[in-house]
Design an enzyme around this catalytic site. Structure first.
Site, PDB file in Angstrom:
ATOM      1  N   ILE A 173       0.827  -1.201   0.000  1.00 53.91           N
ATOM      2  CA  ILE A 173       0.000   0.000   0.000  1.00 53.91           C
ATOM      3  C   ILE A 173       0.864   1.255   0.000  1.00 53.91           C
ATOM      4  O   ILE A 173       0.571   2.224  -0.699  1.00 53.91           O
ATOM      5  CB  ILE A 173      -0.959  -0.011   1.207  1.00 53.91           C
ATOM      6  N   ASP A 229      11.954   2.753   4.463  1.00 49.41           N
ATOM      7  CA  ASP A 229      11.683   1.318   4.431  1.00 49.41           C
ATOM      8  C   ASP A 229      12.846   0.576   5.073  1.00 49.41           C
ATOM      9  O   ASP A 229      13.991   1.031   5.017  1.00 49.41           O
ATOM     10  CB  ASP A 229      11.473   0.812   2.998  1.00 49.41           C
ATOM     11  N   ASP A 237      14.934   1.114  10.368  1.00 48.91           N
ATOM     12  CA  ASP A 237      14.114   0.285  11.243  1.00 48.91           C
ATOM     13  C   ASP A 237      13.285   1.243  12.089  1.00 48.91           C
ATOM     14  O   ASP A 237      13.833   1.999  12.905  1.00 48.91           O
ATOM     15  CB  ASP A 237      15.010  -0.583  12.136  1.00 48.91           C
ATOM     16  N   VAL A 238      11.980   1.247  11.885  1.00 46.50           N
ATOM     17  CA  VAL A 238      11.123   2.253  12.526  1.00 46.50           C
ATOM     18  C   VAL A 238      11.046   2.085  14.044  1.00 46.50           C
ATOM     19  O   VAL A 238      10.448   2.931  14.730  1.00 46.50           O
ATOM     20  CB  VAL A 238       9.701   2.261  11.916  1.00 46.50           C
ATOM     21  N   SER A 280      -6.482  -0.985  10.030  1.00 48.71           N
ATOM     22  CA  SER A 280      -6.988  -2.181   9.351  1.00 48.71           C
ATOM     23  C   SER A 280      -8.446  -2.390   9.740  1.00 48.71           C
ATOM     24  O   SER A 280      -8.922  -1.842  10.746  1.00 48.71           O
ATOM     25  CB  SER A 280      -6.170  -3.403   9.787  1.00 48.71           C
ATOM     26  N   TYR A 311      -1.580  -8.433  16.668  1.00 48.74           N
ATOM     27  CA  TYR A 311      -1.786  -7.569  15.507  1.00 48.74           C
ATOM     28  C   TYR A 311      -3.071  -6.756  15.663  1.00 48.74           C
ATOM     29  O   TYR A 311      -3.097  -5.540  15.468  1.00 48.74           O
ATOM     30  CB  TYR A 311      -1.839  -8.421  14.243  1.00 48.74           C
ATOM     31  N   LYS A 365      -3.702  -2.649  15.981  1.00 47.98           N
ATOM     32  CA  LYS A 365      -4.536  -1.880  15.051  1.00 47.98           C
ATOM     33  C   LYS A 365      -5.649  -1.131  15.775  1.00 47.98           C
ATOM     34  O   LYS A 365      -6.034  -0.030  15.370  1.00 47.98           O
ATOM     35  CB  LYS A 365      -5.091  -2.802  13.965  1.00 47.98           C
ATOM     36  N   VAL A 409      -6.760  -6.665   0.909  1.00 46.83           N
ATOM     37  CA  VAL A 409      -6.091  -6.080  -0.245  1.00 46.83           C
ATOM     38  C   VAL A 409      -5.437  -7.180  -1.077  1.00 46.83           C
ATOM     39  O   VAL A 409      -4.712  -8.034  -0.559  1.00 46.83           O
ATOM     40  CB  VAL A 409      -5.040  -5.047   0.192  1.00 46.83           C
ATOM     41  N   THR A 413      -2.852  -8.644  -2.952  1.00 46.91           N
ATOM     42  CA  THR A 413      -1.405  -8.495  -3.128  1.00 46.91           C
ATOM     43  C   THR A 413      -0.805  -9.849  -3.498  1.00 46.91           C
ATOM     44  O   THR A 413      -1.413 -10.903  -3.270  1.00 46.91           O
ATOM     45  CB  THR A 413      -0.744  -8.020  -1.826  1.00 46.91           C
TER      46      THR A 413
END
Length: 268
Positions: free
Chosen positions: A20, A39, A65-66, A144, A157, A161, A190, A192
């Protein structure tokens, strides 16, 4: 092509080299935006930047690396040097690590929470610090449909979200008086290559599509168009909200099929 009125805007996208995020970057470039990509995958980042730069677009990118709070500050400062003041930010970085709840480890939980939720805050905080003095800006965090319901084998997860929905509401309340809008984009299923590789085609056609009122999976382009709307002045009075882009999937959570059982609009 629809003009979102974003020509010349500097847009930063975390997780922007694939999925996305990559679709949002591509549409932003088509709109004449200056685009910065973050990224963790250096190879994907290099490829994405080369593709986006075709035609003379202004793009920049940094591998990051966030979860690294200090590095986030450094990278955002670099983007402002390269692209100018940041007008919009999208965080599309995220991981899943599916596991049954009884098998979840502390490492699984921490990794998903750190990437999906904590990093969303630290990235937004650093962007917000720079937008506040300028009195404007738009921030989008990708949540999400899992922020609206439970999901087996994705307890961590789903929790992350849901957390994003609370995060955007709180930031919207704090920063609205500074002209900064903060929203969540909530994709449905989505289509993909990863989805196609992990799920049998007949499951997609007979289970997933049958539960979506619009009778098809989302494309990354569907999500990108919604993101550009939220970044644009067309959404100038939209903040603290969660935009579901799911083809009606969550609207029909009590319905087994996508409406085919109603014929041409009349119950049977």
């Amino acid at each position: 092509m629809l003009d979102y009125g974003l020509k010349g805007a500097a847009i930063i996208i975390a997780g922007g080299a694939s999925g996305i995020g990559r679709a949002i970057a591509g549409l932003a470039v088509q709109q004449g935006c200056k685009v910065g990509l973050i990224d963790v995958n250096a190879a994907n980042l290099k490829t994405a930047l080369a593709e986006l730069a075709t035609g003379g677009a202004t793009v920049a990118g940094h591998c990051l690396d966030v979860r690294d709070e200090a590095a986030i500050c450094d990278v955002i400062a670099l983007f402002e040097t390269e692209l100018g003041p940041i007008d919009g930010f999208v965080n599309s970085a995220g991981i899943s690590r599916p596991r049954p709840a009884v098998d979840l480890t502390a490492d699984d939980w921490a990794a998903v929470m750190d990437v999906n939720l904590a990093a969303s805050f630290f990235l937004s905080r650093e962007i917000g610090r720079r937008m506040i003095p300028r009195g404007k800006g738009s921030i989008i965090i990708i949540s999400s449909i899992d922020g609206f319901g439970g999901h087996a084998a994705r307890t961590h997860y789903t929790a992350s979200k849901y957390g994003i929905l609370g995060l955007v509401k709180s930031l919207a309340i704090e920063w609205g008086r500074f002209g900064i809008r903060v929203n969540a984009l909530c994709p449905g299923i989505v289509d993909t290559p990863l989805l196609r590789g992990n799920i049998a085609a007949d499951h997609i056609e007979k289970v997933m599509e049958d539960r979506i009122p619009m009778a098809r999976l989302s494309t990354a382009s569907d999500q990108a168009k919604a993101a550009l709307f939220l970044l644009s002045d067309a959404a100038g009075y939209v903040t603290g909200t969660s935009l579901l882009v799911d083809g009606g999937l969550t609207a029909g959570y009590l319905t087994h099929l996508n409406g085919a059982d109603w014929g041409n609009g009349a119950p049977v």
